[in-house]
Enzyme design. Sequence first.
Site, PDB file in Angstrom:
ATOM      1  N   THR A  32     -32.225 -18.559  61.312  1.00  0.00           N
ATOM      2  CA  THR A  32     -32.720 -17.538  60.514  1.00  0.00           C
ATOM      3  C   THR A  32     -33.863 -19.294  60.073  1.00  0.00           C
ATOM      4  O   THR A  32     -33.014 -20.244  59.610  1.00  0.00           O
ATOM      5  CB  THR A  32     -32.872 -17.012  59.315  1.00  0.00           C
ATOM      6  OG1 THR A  32     -32.436 -16.046  59.588  1.00  0.00           O
ATOM      7  CG2 THR A  32     -33.908 -17.591  58.126  1.00  0.00           C
ATOM      8  N   SER A  34     -38.027 -21.771  59.103  1.00  0.00           N
ATOM      9  CA  SER A  34     -39.195 -22.013  60.378  1.00  0.00           C
ATOM     10  C   SER A  34     -38.712 -22.589  61.187  1.00  0.00           C
ATOM     11  O   SER A  34     -39.478 -22.664  62.591  1.00  0.00           O
ATOM     12  CB  SER A  34     -39.745 -22.749  59.953  1.00  0.00           C
ATOM     13  OG  SER A  34     -39.511 -23.615  58.708  1.00  0.00           O
ATOM     14  N   THR A  35     -37.984 -23.331  62.089  1.00  0.00           N
ATOM     15  CA  THR A  35     -37.376 -23.938  63.319  1.00  0.00           C
ATOM     16  C   THR A  35     -36.992 -23.167  63.914  1.00  0.00           C
ATOM     17  O   THR A  35     -37.288 -23.081  64.890  1.00  0.00           O
ATOM     18  CB  THR A  35     -36.573 -25.529  62.768  1.00  0.00           C
ATOM     19  OG1 THR A  35     -36.745 -25.808  61.543  1.00  0.00           O
ATOM     20  CG2 THR A  35     -36.802 -26.297  63.259  1.00  0.00           C
ATOM     21  N   ASP A  87     -29.928 -22.022  65.878  1.00  0.00           N
ATOM     22  CA  ASP A  87     -30.168 -21.804  63.971  1.00  0.00           C
ATOM     23  C   ASP A  87     -30.445 -23.652  63.294  1.00  0.00           C
ATOM     24  O   ASP A  87     -30.056 -24.183  63.861  1.00  0.00           O
ATOM     25  CB  ASP A  87     -28.865 -21.364  63.451  1.00  0.00           C
ATOM     26  CG  ASP A  87     -29.203 -20.471  62.225  1.00  0.00           C
ATOM     27  OD1 ASP A  87     -30.315 -20.096  61.703  1.00  0.00           O
ATOM     28  OD2 ASP A  87     -28.022 -20.022  61.790  1.00  0.00           O
ATOM     29  N   ALA A  89     -31.024 -25.528  60.131  1.00  0.00           N
ATOM     30  CA  ALA A  89     -29.951 -26.397  58.640  1.00  0.00           C
ATOM     31  C   ALA A  89     -30.821 -26.726  58.282  1.00  0.00           C
ATOM     32  O   ALA A  89     -32.116 -27.203  58.527  1.00  0.00           O
ATOM     33  CB  ALA A  89     -29.057 -27.135  60.254  1.00  0.00           C
ATOM     34  N   LYS A 100     -26.318 -24.878  55.273  1.00  0.00           N
ATOM     35  CA  LYS A 100     -27.396 -24.529  55.193  1.00  0.00           C
ATOM     36  C   LYS A 100     -27.493 -22.709  54.251  1.00  0.00           C
ATOM     37  O   LYS A 100     -26.381 -22.774  53.326  1.00  0.00           O
ATOM     38  CB  LYS A 100     -26.695 -23.047  56.662  1.00  0.00           C
ATOM     39  CG  LYS A 100     -26.774 -23.978  58.241  1.00  0.00           C
ATOM     40  CD  LYS A 100     -26.365 -23.376  59.246  1.00  0.00           C
ATOM     41  CE  LYS A 100     -26.948 -21.904  59.383  1.00  0.00           C
ATOM     42  NZ  LYS A 100     -28.857 -21.504  59.050  1.00  0.00           N
ATOM     43  N   GLY A 102     -30.608 -21.841  52.849  1.00  0.00           N
ATOM     44  CA  GLY A 102     -31.882 -22.371  51.485  1.00  0.00           C
ATOM     45  C   GLY A 102     -32.757 -20.933  52.009  1.00  0.00           C
ATOM     46  O   GLY A 102     -33.763 -21.224  51.228  1.00  0.00           O
ATOM     47  N   GLY A 103     -32.562 -19.799  53.040  1.00  0.00           N
ATOM     48  CA  GLY A 103     -33.312 -18.901  53.001  1.00  0.00           C
ATOM     49  C   GLY A 103     -32.289 -18.323  53.039  1.00  0.00           C
ATOM     50  O   GLY A 103     -32.390 -16.992  53.073  1.00  0.00           O
ATOM     51  N   GLU A 109     -25.800 -15.703  58.849  1.00  0.00           N
ATOM     52  CA  GLU A 109     -26.153 -16.767  60.101  1.00  0.00           C
ATOM     53  C   GLU A 109     -24.278 -17.659  60.204  1.00  0.00           C
ATOM     54  O   GLU A 109     -24.531 -17.791  61.652  1.00  0.00           O
ATOM     55  CB  GLU A 109     -26.685 -17.859  59.650  1.00  0.00           C
ATOM     56  CG  GLU A 109     -27.881 -17.937  59.411  1.00  0.00           C
ATOM     57  CD  GLU A 109     -28.622 -19.373  58.846  1.00  0.00           C
ATOM     58  OE1 GLU A 109     -29.837 -18.728  59.136  1.00  0.00           O
ATOM     59  OE2 GLU A 109     -27.920 -19.541  57.929  1.00  0.00           O
TER      60      GLU A 109
HETATM   61  C1  A5P Z   1     -31.231 -19.578  56.167  1.00  0.00           C
HETATM   62  O1  A5P Z   1     -30.790 -19.411  55.496  1.00  0.00           O
HETATM   63  C2  A5P Z   1     -31.270 -21.593  56.165  1.00  0.00           C
HETATM   64  O2  A5P Z   1     -29.425 -21.434  56.549  1.00  0.00           O
HETATM   65  C3  A5P Z   1     -32.111 -21.832  57.322  1.00  0.00           C
HETATM   66  O3  A5P Z   1     -31.716 -22.106  58.884  1.00  0.00           O
HETATM   67  C4  A5P Z   1     -32.272 -23.355  57.205  1.00  0.00           C
HETATM   68  O4  A5P Z   1     -32.758 -23.333  55.555  1.00  0.00           O
HETATM   69  C5  A5P Z   1     -33.253 -23.943  57.790  1.00  0.00           C
HETATM   70  O5  A5P Z   1     -34.705 -23.442  57.954  1.00  0.00           O
HETATM   71  P1  A5P Z   1     -35.951 -24.359  58.037  1.00  0.00           P
HETATM   72  O6  A5P Z   1     -35.533 -24.537  59.295  1.00  0.00           O
HETATM   73  O7  A5P Z   1     -36.879 -23.358  57.897  1.00  0.00           O
HETATM   74  O8  A5P Z   1     -36.237 -25.868  57.383  1.00  0.00           O
END
Ligand code: A5P
Length: 230
Positions: A32, A34-35, A87, A89, A100, A102-103, A109
């Site tokens: 999950t 943006s990356t 995934d 981070a 991990k 942030g989302g 995950e």
């Molecule tokens: C989701 O809960 C997170 O673990 C994401 O994998 C993490 O926040 C990385 O997200 P970005 O690639 O958007 O920074």
Amino acid sequence: MKTTGGSDDQKRRAGERAAALVEDGTTVGLGTGSTAAYAVRALGRAVDEGLDVRGVPTSFATRELARESGVPLVGLDEVETLDVAIDGADQVDEDLHLIKGGGAAHAREKVVDAAAERFVVVADPSKTAATLDRSVPVEVLPDARTTVARRVRDAGGDPSLRRAERKDGPVVTDNGNLVLDCEFGDIADPPSLAATLSATPGVVEHGLFVGLADAVYVGTDDGVDVRSRD
Ligand code: A5P
């Protein structure tokens, strides 16, 4: 608590390089954020060109993206192991320990990433650090938020309930739970803190991923730096 700081090109390089690892006839954990989204889109293009793959999404958002991208999906409860997971981070240290969540997707995950034969992290340079020091997301049963918060304070942390941005009240995870973002300052001993959080009643899952990542692909302005446990 989205923390993402790198450029789209850096993320795209990391995601696409990781997607290129995926072999025909395999099952892939789809992370999950943006990356990881760049990896999902690249896999969709590879499927269009004939790649036979099944994806296990780690969140509602990734399930939607994978469907739009044309990646065939299978449920987490329909597989026992995965060949690879890709995934993102929020932070990664030199031992490949991660923060991990942030989302708020870190519970699913962690199950998917830990079930994979190989777990590849995709990140941009803003995510790398000598010592983990970002806040640690902790998914909690809603009724346990105050008791967990007290245990977090006892462990030296400063918890705050994650608030929704376009809704009154808290963020509710895909699993129907709440998230405490817990500041610990520099995390000198991630395995020890991870064990403390895991042992706290009411914690569904925390965002410290200790010893799980096999490799980290860091997209840069002109390529991809690969850090590997192997
Ligand atoms: C989701 O809960 C997170 O673990 C994401 O994998 C993490 O926040 C990385 O997200 P970005 O690639 O958007 O920074």
